[in-house]
Write a protein that holds these residues in place. Structure first.
Motif, PDB file in Angstrom:
ATOM      1  N   ILE A 130      -7.936  -3.262  -4.192  1.00 41.80           N
ATOM      2  CA  ILE A 130      -7.572  -4.624  -4.585  1.00 41.80           C
ATOM      3  C   ILE A 130      -6.804  -4.619  -5.905  1.00 41.80           C
ATOM      4  N   ASN A 131      -7.252  -3.798  -6.859  1.00 42.36           N
ATOM      5  CA  ASN A 131      -6.560  -3.718  -8.143  1.00 42.36           C
ATOM      6  C   ASN A 131      -5.140  -3.187  -7.977  1.00 42.36           C
ATOM      7  N   GLN A 132      -4.955  -2.247  -7.038  1.00 41.71           N
ATOM      8  CA  GLN A 132      -3.608  -1.738  -6.772  1.00 41.71           C
ATOM      9  C   GLN A 132      -2.740  -2.839  -6.175  1.00 41.71           C
ATOM     10  N   ASP A 133      -3.338  -3.648  -5.283  1.00 40.80           N
ATOM     11  CA  ASP A 133      -2.588  -4.772  -4.697  1.00 40.80           C
ATOM     12  C   ASP A 133      -2.194  -5.788  -5.767  1.00 40.80           C
ATOM     13  N   ILE A 134      -3.100  -6.021  -6.733  1.00 40.62           N
ATOM     14  CA  ILE A 134      -2.788  -6.936  -7.835  1.00 40.62           C
ATOM     15  C   ILE A 134      -1.637  -6.382  -8.660  1.00 40.62           C
ATOM     16  N   GLU A 135      -1.715  -5.077  -8.939  1.00 39.99           N
ATOM     17  CA  GLU A 135      -0.650  -4.434  -9.721  1.00 39.99           C
ATOM     18  C   GLU A 135       0.687  -4.495  -8.992  1.00 39.99           C
ATOM     19  N   ASP A 136       0.639  -4.403  -7.667  1.00 45.70           N
ATOM     20  CA  ASP A 136       1.870  -4.460  -6.870  1.00 45.70           C
ATOM     21  C   ASP A 136       2.378  -5.882  -6.665  1.00 45.70           C
ATOM     22  N   GLY A 137       1.628  -6.885  -7.172  1.00 40.75           N
ATOM     23  CA  GLY A 137       2.072  -8.267  -7.067  1.00 40.75           C
ATOM     24  C   GLY A 137       1.785  -8.924  -5.739  1.00 40.75           C
ATOM     25  N   LEU A 138       0.864  -8.337  -4.956  1.00 37.27           N
ATOM     26  CA  LEU A 138       0.591  -8.862  -3.623  1.00 37.27           C
ATOM     27  C   LEU A 138       0.018 -10.269  -3.667  1.00 37.27           C
ATOM     28  N   PHE A 139      -0.734 -10.604  -4.745  1.00 38.30           N
ATOM     29  CA  PHE A 139      -1.383 -11.901  -4.838  1.00 38.30           C
ATOM     30  C   PHE A 139      -0.607 -12.908  -5.681  1.00 38.30           C
TER      31      PHE A 139
END
Length: 293
Positions: A130-139
């Protein structure tokens, strides 16, 4: 409860730590169980908005889940060795749950330790993903998309704090953490005990840092892969069954598979001639099965 290796040595502090760690692990297991139950309800069309107001005990029937083949398949795939019998998956999974809830402290058997190790590892992996997704701007902008999906009348009821309604903080910069702090004043009790424990080996700033590090270990789920286990022998189950391990020469040297606890019971028996006698029987037991519900 799960018996933790290497206690600090202070009775009050060790009790706080044991209860904190066990309760946290139990909450993680309840989240796993609830996710599977809610997903099943959704698939069957049984999920409605009233479910959000119900407690874990209201939504989950553990006795029913024990017989649920789909649940067994789900926990077997995620938390048990590939070679473990599917028909025993639920009993082993819920055996860990019952152990964590027990009043006494126990060291789990090898397969139960494997389940616990897998659950901790999976939870850490999910946080990292989830933190990687946040870093990638997914949210990015997710809350705007969600809010736009509701009509204006509905929004008016929650215009004070829309994020609170969804139960999510949509701060794009805030990552999830594997750390959960021991609440005060319990944390200070544990910290003081840690300071006393290391007083002979360290002093000054080094003593303070070492004691703080120890407390942090009980608060950070990443450290649970070390502090909750006496060893990592359970990982041998990726390559061997418990029965195979028990036959290995390595088991004789290391005691990887502990001999199961047995209980000798006597019960009356009447033979064909009507003569009364008593027969002894040897039963394999799980210690937490002896506790009251």
């Amino acid at each position: 409860m799960l018996q933790l290796p290497n206690p600090i040595g202070d009775e009050k502090a060790d009790k706080i730590i044991t209860e904190f760690v066990n309760y946290r692990l139990m909450e993680i297991m309840e989240d796993i169980i609830l996710d599977e139950v809610v997903w099943g309800m959704a698939q069957r069309g049984e999920l409605d908005e009233s479910a959000s107001t119900k407690s874990f005990d209201e939504l989950v029937d553990l006795k029913e889940l024990m017989l649920d083949d789909e649940f067994a398949a789900a926990v077997s795939m995620s938390y048990l060795p590939d070679n473990y019998p599917l028909e025993k998956a639920n009993k082993k999974f819920f055996g860990l749950y019952k152990l964590l809830k027990a009043k006494k402290e126990y060291v789990p058997d090898l397969t139960t330790e494997y389940v616990l190790y897998s659950i901790i590892e999976s939870e850490i992996g999910e946080v990292d993903m989830i933190n990687q997704d946040i870093e990638d701007g997914l949210f990015d902008g997710l809350e705007d998309d969600m809010i736009d999906g509701f009509d204006e009348d509905f929004d008016e009821d929650y215009d004070d704090d829309e994020d609170d309604f969804f139960g999510v903080d949509f701060d794009d910069d805030e990552e999830l953490s594997t750390v959960e702090r021991i609440p005060e004043p319990d944390r200070s009790v544990v910290k003081k005990a840690a300071l006393e424990s290391y007083k002979g080996d360290f002093e000054g700033e080094e003593l303070e840092e070492t004691a703080e590090y120890l407390v942090n270990c009980y608060e950070d789920l990443r450290e649970y892969l070390d502090i909750c286990f006496w060893d990592t022998d359970c990982l041998f189950l990726d390559d061997y069954t418990e029965e195979q391990l028990a036959q290995l020469d390595l088991n004789e040297q290391l005691g990887i598979v502990a001999e199961k606890e047995k209980k000798i019971i006597e019960f009356p028996f009447q033979n064909k001639e009507g003569k009364q006698t008593r027969i002894k029987a040897e039963l394999d037991i799980d210690p937490w099965d002896l506790e009251d519900e």
